[in-house]
Each structure stands twice: as structure tokens, then as C-alpha cells.
Design an enzyme around this catalytic site. Structure first.
Site, mmCIF file in Angstrom:
data_model
loop_
_atom_site.group_PDB
_atom_site.id
_atom_site.type_symbol
_atom_site.label_atom_id
_atom_site.label_comp_id
_atom_site.label_asym_id
_atom_site.label_seq_id
_atom_site.Cartn_x
_atom_site.Cartn_y
_atom_site.Cartn_z
ATOM 1 N N CYS A 281 -3.165 -0.182 1.047
ATOM 2 C CA CYS A 281 -3.701 -0.484 2.375
ATOM 3 C C CYS A 281 -4.339 -1.882 2.375
ATOM 4 O O CYS A 281 -3.616 -2.875 2.338
ATOM 5 C CB CYS A 281 -4.661 0.603 2.837
ATOM 6 S SG CYS A 281 -5.001 0.512 4.631
ATOM 7 N N HIS B 10 -1.701 5.496 2.485
ATOM 8 C CA HIS B 10 -2.713 6.011 1.558
ATOM 9 C C HIS B 10 -2.210 7.254 0.813
ATOM 10 O O HIS B 10 -2.548 8.386 1.199
ATOM 11 C CB HIS B 10 -3.987 6.382 2.322
ATOM 12 C CG HIS B 10 -4.838 5.224 2.697
ATOM 13 N ND1 HIS B 10 -5.704 4.605 1.811
ATOM 14 C CD2 HIS B 10 -4.966 4.559 3.875
ATOM 15 C CE1 HIS B 10 -6.339 3.612 2.432
ATOM 16 N NE2 HIS B 10 -5.902 3.561 3.675
ATOM 17 N N GLU C 176 -3.307 8.364 -1.868
ATOM 18 C CA GLU C 176 -4.427 8.968 -2.609
ATOM 19 C C GLU C 176 -5.274 9.904 -1.759
ATOM 20 O O GLU C 176 -6.109 10.656 -2.288
ATOM 21 C CB GLU C 176 -5.324 7.869 -3.201
ATOM 22 C CG GLU C 176 -6.329 7.248 -2.254
ATOM 23 C CD GLU C 176 -5.753 6.205 -1.310
ATOM 24 O OE1 GLU C 176 -6.545 5.537 -0.619
ATOM 25 O OE2 GLU C 176 -4.512 6.048 -1.258
#
Length: 238
Positions: free
Chosen positions: A86, A170, A172
């Protein structure tokens, strides 16, 4: 097998939650640096680098941002594998000579992204896949010599240059993080949009987005090959 030692350049303003997510997903020992506080490594003795997301924009006039971009540029020049996520993706683009700009829209929520080609970072990921996104900036000019790897209607979602990759989404995030980040955007995008995104955050949507977590395993496998003297892949010298 000796564990990887990765530098985690944490640019998030909620640094603890961000570090937790990356510690969970990366099979490596992470040496963490608070980039917001201008904490950066004094050397490049790592097996790789991961740069996190942030609420900031790379073009803001904040004292910690230029040193982060400069350190990233030198790490790339030295051949360190780098994964930018990001904001980290945008830092990497700027560090390598690309350009980031503000978007007319704001992309947030679980969205679909398409990847092209057979780059090893996306090994095991379908051509079209689900990810959680939250950004109002985008890479508008790729760095010279970089390859576009993924995109959707909002623009560039992944690129590669040499040993470095940037991903706009994202992988994660867990469900808790997705909800917290979305709640924090009410002032930016309004209650109606936030409520719609929150209604779409579910275990089922999260499970679909878990496919993209494969990127972390692929990145760490690449770091091991580079560390252990492998060629790092056919495109490493691109």
C-alpha cells in the site's frame, strides 16, 4: 535452516497493530523500525525489506518521508529484495523513479484485482483474486523499467522492478483490522460508504482474500534464494 532476517519499515500510525499483522504473516525474524519517528536502519545487512501501509501520502511535506524514500532507493540499488505494501508500494515507486498522485475516488473494501503474466510473487494466486484495499493515492507513473503485474479499475495494484515488488492492496489484513481501518474513514468518505463496506466485511470475504497471503510465502522464498546464492529468478536483473 537459518531464519530470514527482514527489516520491517513500519510507516503506520497505529504501528502496533500493523506490526502484529506482518509478524503473523511473514516466516522471518523481523527487525522493526518506526519510520514515522525517523527510525531507519543504519545499514543494509538484511535478507530483505518490507515497507508497510500508512495514513500519510508520499508527497506530503513531512520530515520522515524523504529519508524513508532515500533509504529505500539505496536498498534497491544494493539488490535487497523489497516488498512494499500500500503506502510502501507507493514509497517504492517514488524511490525507483515513478510517480504517485491523488485519486478522484477512494478505493476501500474487498475488491477484485487481476494479475498478468507469471511473476513468481503471484505463484499460486488466481488470475483474478479478492483483496482488501484502502487508498486514495495510486501509482500514476511506473518506475522506468518496471513491469506492471496487477491492476483493476482503480489503477496499478502491483509492479516489479528487479528484486523489488510493490502491491497496492493489503494481504496482511485480518477481519479486525479491516473493520478498524474502515471505521476510521468516516470523515474521509462518509457514513454511507463506511457502513456499506462494513456490511461486506465477513469471515467468508476474508477467507476469499486469504488467497493473496500466498504472496508473503513467495516473497520470503525469493529472499531465501537470494540469500543462499540462487539467481533469485529470471527477472532479478531486470
Amino acid at each position: 535452516m537459518t531464519r530470514l532476517r527482514l527489516a520491517l519499515l513500519n510507516a503506520a500510525h497505529d504501528g502496533a497493530n500493523t506490526a502484529r499483522n506482518f509478524r503473523r504473516e511473514l516466516d522471518a525474524d523481523l527487525v522493526e523500525f518506526d519510520a514515522n519517528a525517523q527510525q531507519l536502519p543504519e545499514h543494509f545487512d538484511f535478507d530483505g525489506v518490507v515497507i508497510t501501509g500508512s495514513r500519510s501520502s508520499v508527497y506530503w511535506d513531512e520530515a520522515w518521508i524523504p529519508p524513508l524514500i532515500e533509504w529505500t532507493a539505496e536498498a534497491a540499488e544494493r539488490g535487497l529484495p523489497i516488498l512494499g505494501v500500500c503506502y510502501g508500494h507507493q514509497v517504492l515507486a517514488e524511490a525507483l523513479g515513478g510517480r504517485v498522485g491523488g485519486m478522484d475516488d477512494f478505493e476501500i473494501g474487498y475488491n477484485r484485482v487481476r494479475h498478468r503474466g507469471d511473476d513468481e510473487l503471484f505463484a499460486g494466486v488466481g488470475e483474478e483474486f479478492t483483496v482488501f484495499t484502502t487508498h486514495g493515492d495510486a501509482v500514476v507513473d511506473l518506475p522506468p523499467g518496471a513491469e506492471l503485474l496487477a491492476e483493476n479499475e482503480f489503477g496499478v495494484h502491483a509492479f516489479r522492478k528487479g528484486h523489488t515488488w510493490g502491491v497496492q492492496f493489503h494481504p496482511e489484513y485480518d477481519v479486525e483490522t479491516a473493520r478498524e481501518v474502515t471505521e476510521g474513514k468516516r470523515e474521509r468518505i462518509g457514513d454511507a460508504k463506511v457502513d456499506a463496506v462494513l456490511a461486506d466485511i465477513s469471515p467468508e470475504r476474508y477467507d476469499a482474500a486469504c488467497e493473496a497471503k500466498t504472496l508473503f510465502d513467495n516473497f520470503t522464498a525469493y529472499c531465501r534464494r537470494v540469500r543462499d546464492g540462487g539467481d533469485g529468478g529470471a527477472e532479478a536483473e531486470a
